[in-house]
Design an enzyme around this catalytic site. Structure first.
Site, PDB file in Angstrom:
ATOM      1  N   HIS A  72       0.848  -1.197   0.000  1.00 62.73           N
ATOM      2  CA  HIS A  72       0.000   0.000   0.000  1.00 62.73           C
ATOM      3  C   HIS A  72       0.880   1.243   0.000  1.00 62.73           C
ATOM      4  O   HIS A  72       1.920   1.291   0.667  1.00 62.73           O
ATOM      5  CB  HIS A  72      -0.989  -0.010   1.170  1.00 62.73           C
ATOM      6  N   ASP A 103       6.334   2.439   6.721  1.00 61.42           N
ATOM      7  CA  ASP A 103       4.983   1.903   6.501  1.00 61.42           C
ATOM      8  C   ASP A 103       4.357   2.543   5.267  1.00 61.42           C
ATOM      9  O   ASP A 103       3.581   3.476   5.378  1.00 61.42           O
ATOM     10  CB  ASP A 103       4.136   2.171   7.750  1.00 61.42           C
ATOM     11  N   GLU A 130      -5.302   1.325   2.126  1.00 58.96           N
ATOM     12  CA  GLU A 130      -5.143   0.453   3.290  1.00 58.96           C
ATOM     13  C   GLU A 130      -5.415   1.192   4.595  1.00 58.96           C
ATOM     14  O   GLU A 130      -5.998   0.626   5.528  1.00 58.96           O
ATOM     15  CB  GLU A 130      -3.726  -0.142   3.302  1.00 58.96           C
ATOM     16  N   GLU A 155       4.354  -5.259   4.882  1.00 60.83           N
ATOM     17  CA  GLU A 155       4.180  -4.438   6.077  1.00 60.83           C
ATOM     18  C   GLU A 155       5.468  -4.592   6.886  1.00 60.83           C
ATOM     19  O   GLU A 155       6.243  -5.530   6.649  1.00 60.83           O
ATOM     20  CB  GLU A 155       2.964  -4.887   6.897  1.00 60.83           C
TER      21      GLU A 155
END
EC number: 3.5.1.-
Length: 366
Positions: A72, A103, A130, A155
């Site tokens: 994402h 992230d 996300e 992730e």
């Protein structure tokens, strides 16, 4: 510094410069980060789809790959505590700092670097929704039923393959009472706030009773009453109250059963109970099916020479792929402790480890 890491940092610096904060769900399909990624993937068949409300997906394929990488691109909003512009990546001796570097734009940059380091078969699904708890991109991809042996969802896992994590459920409750002066003797159900407090006590006691439940290294039920609103002043009986809570079940727990139990702690005539979001556990399914899927993901990690890490408490969209029938695992650079923080960072060692592994998967023998 290796060429792969240098290329990763170059792409990451550019990816960080694009404002993909979510909310406000304003990420566009044309221009910006998606045009950049398309331009960096020569030789790929690239498809960009706008799913509305800032949900955009880029699906890129070269050759006939067995594995799909999912990353994402959206980030959480920056906090006031950043010490510098969050969209200007800073480099120090052992790390880079910027919004999304951990992230999880670092993984996206590494995948682009690896894709350009060779001509191996590869498939990427980049998404932008996300952080919105409204997974339109993944839902649209799952509806296509495209065949892959496994999906590797990026992730921050310290470059270890995570095979299991908790699910998540968010709930809104509204309690109805009767306004009045607080000096008199109250009916137990008169105050909406008192109802909410009694409900909270019962819920917390139930959570404590599940403290010894286990699955794959995880223990107990994570539960949090995040917000309670209601009432007018101290000498008035509260006519209405709103409570929001969330819980994170083990893969072996029955979410519908838990919801029914929590709802049962309130008087149905006086309380509204509404699940507002649900994300399945990883792996999905009943206990037997979940364990079967966990073992399948372990076989994939072993085949790809990925170190296997512990199960984690945080939720990821890998569970959506698992629920959709794919073997799925979570694998990405960085420490989840740095996600969503001011001056978010990822170490160069983590980026190096990740980019070398995905380069091996894409351009090596796998």
């Amino acid at each position: 510094m290796t060429d792969l890491l240098a290329s990763t940092l170059e792409h990451l610096e550019t990816l960080v410069s694009f404002d993909t904060r979510n909310p406000p769900r304003a990420i566009a399909a044309e221009g910006g980060i998606f045009d950049y990624l398309r331009a960096q993937l020569p030789g790929f068949q690239v498809e960009v789809i706008d799913h509305g409300d800032g949900a955009v997906s880029l699906y890129a394929v070269r050759g006939t790959p067995k594995y799909l990488f999912n990353v994402h691109l959206d980030t959480v909003p920056d906090s006031p505590h950043w010490s510098a512009d969050p969209h200007v990546m800073r480099r120090t001796e052992d790390r880079v700092i910027g919004l999304g570097v951990c992230d999880i734009k670092g993984a996206a940059a590494a995948l682009v670097a690896a894709a350009n380091a060779g001509d191996g078969d590869a498939a990427f699904l980049f998404s932008s929704d996300e952080e919105a708890n409204d997974p339109r991109c993944i839902a649209a991809f799952l509806a296509r039923g495209l065949p892959y042996d496994a999906v590797l969802v990026a992730e921050p896992t310290m470059s270890e393959a995570v095979l299991a994590h908790r699910g998540i459920s968010s709930v809104l409750m509204r309690f109805a009472g009767r306004a009045g002066h607080a000096s008199g003797k109250q009916d137990p159900a008169a105050s909406a706030l008192h109802q909410a407090m009694r409900w909270g006590g019962k819920a917390l006691d139930h959570v404590e009773s599940l403290a010894h439940a286990r699955f794959g290294g995880l223990t107990g039920l994570r539960f949090n009453i995040g917000r309670v609103d209601g009432g007018i002043k101290a000498n008035m009986i509260a006519p209405a109250a709103e409570l929001r809570f969330g819980f994170r079940p083990l893969p072996s727990m029955d979410v519908d059963g838990l919801l029914a139990t929590f709802a049962g702690f309130a008087d149905p005539a006086a309380a509204h109970f509404e699940e507002t979001f649900r994300g399945p556990s990883l792996p999905s399914g009943d206990i037997a099916r979940a364990e079967e899927r966990r073992l399948a993901a372990r076989d994939v990690a072993d085949a790809l020479d990925l170190p296997i890490g512990n199960a984690v408490d945080f939720w990821t969209e890998a569970s959506l792929f698992s629920a959709g029938g794919y073997t799925a695992l979570v694998y990405g650079p960085g420490d989840i402790a740095q996600a969503h923080t001011a001056d978010e960072f990822v170490t160069l060692a983590q980026l190096q480890r990740y980019v070398e592994s995905v380069n091996r998967i894409i351009n090596g023998s796998h």
